[in-house]
Design a protein around this motif. Structure first.
Motif, PDB file in Angstrom:
ATOM      1  N   GLN A  94       0.839  -1.192   0.000  1.00  0.00           N
ATOM      2  CA  GLN A  94       0.000   0.000   0.000  1.00  0.00           C
ATOM      3  C   GLN A  94       0.878   1.247   0.000  1.00  0.00           C
ATOM      4  O   GLN A  94       1.987   1.241   0.536  1.00  0.00           O
ATOM      5  CB  GLN A  94      -0.912   0.015   1.223  1.00  0.00           C
ATOM      6  N   LEU A  96       0.443   4.975   1.254  1.00  0.00           N
ATOM      7  CA  LEU A  96      -0.490   5.758   2.062  1.00  0.00           C
ATOM      8  C   LEU A  96       0.083   7.112   2.444  1.00  0.00           C
ATOM      9  O   LEU A  96       1.290   7.254   2.661  1.00  0.00           O
ATOM     10  CB  LEU A  96      -0.842   4.994   3.344  1.00  0.00           C
ATOM     11  N   SER A  97      -0.790   8.086   2.544  1.00  0.00           N
ATOM     12  CA  SER A  97      -0.428   9.368   3.136  1.00  0.00           C
ATOM     13  C   SER A  97      -0.415   9.211   4.653  1.00  0.00           C
ATOM     14  O   SER A  97      -0.826   8.171   5.185  1.00  0.00           O
ATOM     15  CB  SER A  97      -1.437  10.447   2.735  1.00  0.00           C
ATOM     16  N   ARG A  99      -2.338  10.700   6.821  1.00  0.00           N
ATOM     17  CA  ARG A  99      -3.724  10.572   7.284  1.00  0.00           C
ATOM     18  C   ARG A  99      -4.248   9.163   7.014  1.00  0.00           C
ATOM     19  O   ARG A  99      -4.898   8.556   7.881  1.00  0.00           O
ATOM     20  CB  ARG A  99      -4.618  11.606   6.574  1.00  0.00           C
ATOM     21  N   GLN A 100      -3.958   8.644   5.841  1.00  0.00           N
ATOM     22  CA  GLN A 100      -4.411   7.295   5.508  1.00  0.00           C
ATOM     23  C   GLN A 100      -3.739   6.245   6.398  1.00  0.00           C
ATOM     24  O   GLN A 100      -4.352   5.245   6.762  1.00  0.00           O
ATOM     25  CB  GLN A 100      -4.116   6.993   4.034  1.00  0.00           C
ATOM     26  N   ASP A 102      -2.797   6.718   9.521  1.00  0.00           N
ATOM     27  CA  ASP A 102      -3.488   6.771  10.807  1.00  0.00           C
ATOM     28  C   ASP A 102      -4.817   6.025  10.741  1.00  0.00           C
ATOM     29  O   ASP A 102      -5.198   5.316  11.684  1.00  0.00           O
ATOM     30  CB  ASP A 102      -3.730   8.220  11.215  1.00  0.00           C
ATOM     31  N   GLU A 103      -5.528   6.170   9.629  1.00  0.00           N
ATOM     32  CA  GLU A 103      -6.796   5.460   9.466  1.00  0.00           C
ATOM     33  C   GLU A 103      -6.557   3.956   9.422  1.00  0.00           C
ATOM     34  O   GLU A 103      -7.318   3.177  10.011  1.00  0.00           O
ATOM     35  CB  GLU A 103      -7.489   5.928   8.181  1.00  0.00           C
ATOM     36  N   HIS A 104      -5.493   3.557   8.738  1.00  0.00           N
ATOM     37  CA  HIS A 104      -5.151   2.135   8.648  1.00  0.00           C
ATOM     38  C   HIS A 104      -4.786   1.580  10.025  1.00  0.00           C
ATOM     39  O   HIS A 104      -5.142   0.438  10.364  1.00  0.00           O
ATOM     40  CB  HIS A 104      -3.984   1.953   7.676  1.00  0.00           C
ATOM     41  N   ARG A 133       5.240   9.410   1.927  1.00  0.00           N
ATOM     42  CA  ARG A 133       4.309   8.310   1.702  1.00  0.00           C
ATOM     43  C   ARG A 133       4.775   7.122   2.524  1.00  0.00           C
ATOM     44  O   ARG A 133       5.970   6.934   2.736  1.00  0.00           O
ATOM     45  CB  ARG A 133       4.247   7.931   0.220  1.00  0.00           C
TER      46      ARG A 133
END
Length: 233
Positions: A94, A96-97, A99-100, A102-104, A133
């Protein structure tokens, strides 16, 4: 196959297939008038690209690998090579940024959390034009569960580094055995496409059995350590 049929067979969009072709990842098609036709070799190359991407390789690295293959590599040989490269996990890497990520993770990760997760090899950071990233490694979720436990950070770090060190050595040794005792003999044979597909199926089953054997072996070894400890007491 037309480019539409090739893309469908490889599980790609036509746009992605054309992009890969522009990078030289597949050889030029056969031209018949205004139509471009693709064969099994093109499909085998695209499947190889997807296998390498599953390991997190960049397109530039993949281009270098494909260009290093012997000229005229047979489709069956590519199938065996791809089977060797197949990921040991179901999902690919993956990108991810923050924010992404943290969501993950299911919560806000502190800078200290990120530093620790990177240190133990469960996260890779790449600085890009879009900002940093993050690529979680397989095992990232387990690391998050460890961090949620009420144990010292040094305990998490020590356990993770020990696992990484020993698993890295084991993976390298098992890969050498697989290459020397399975793949090299196979490559000396003239496999048909069906035989090459059976090799892929065999190696996929072997991966599952190997993972089960590693878990079972660890459990047995851990029990032996406990038994020796009790005997000494």
């Amino acid at each position: 196959m037309s480019v539409d049929e090739l893309s469908a067979a490889a599980g790609l969009t036509v746009r992605t297939t054309r992009y890969y072709a522009s990078l030289g990842l597949i050889p030029p098609p056969e031209r018949r008038g205004r139509m471009a036709w693709y064969g099994e070799e093109h499909l085998a190359r695209l499947e190889m690209v997807r296998a390498l991407q599953g390991h997190g390789f960049s397109l530039q690295s993949i281009e270098g690998y494909l260009s290093s293959l012997p000229p005229g590599s047979r489709i069956e040989d590519l199938a065996v090579r791809r089977a060797m490269l197949a990921s040991w996990t179901a999902s690919g890497p993956q990108d991810l940024s923050r924010r992404q990520l943290d969501e993950h993770a299911g919560r806000r990760l502190s800078d200290e959390d990120l530093a620790l997760i990177e240190e133990i090899g469960m996260l890779r950071r790449t600085d890009t034009d879009r900002g940093p990233r993050y690529t979680p490694a397989h095992g990232f979720d387990v690391t998050m569960r460890l961090l949620d436990l009420d144990i010292p950070v040094e305990g998490v770090r020590g356990a993770a580094l020990a696992i990484s060190r020993h698993m890295g050595a084991l993976a390298e040794e098992l890969t050498d055995v697989l290459r020397a005792d399975v793949l090299v003999p196979l490559r000396s044979q003239r496999l048909s496409r069906d035989e090459a597909e059976r090799v892929e199926q065999t190696l996929a089953a072997l991966r599952e059995l190997t993972l089960e054997a590693i878990v079972t072996s660890f459990q047995r070894s851990a029990n032996e350590v406990i038994t020796r400890s009790l005997s000494r007491r």
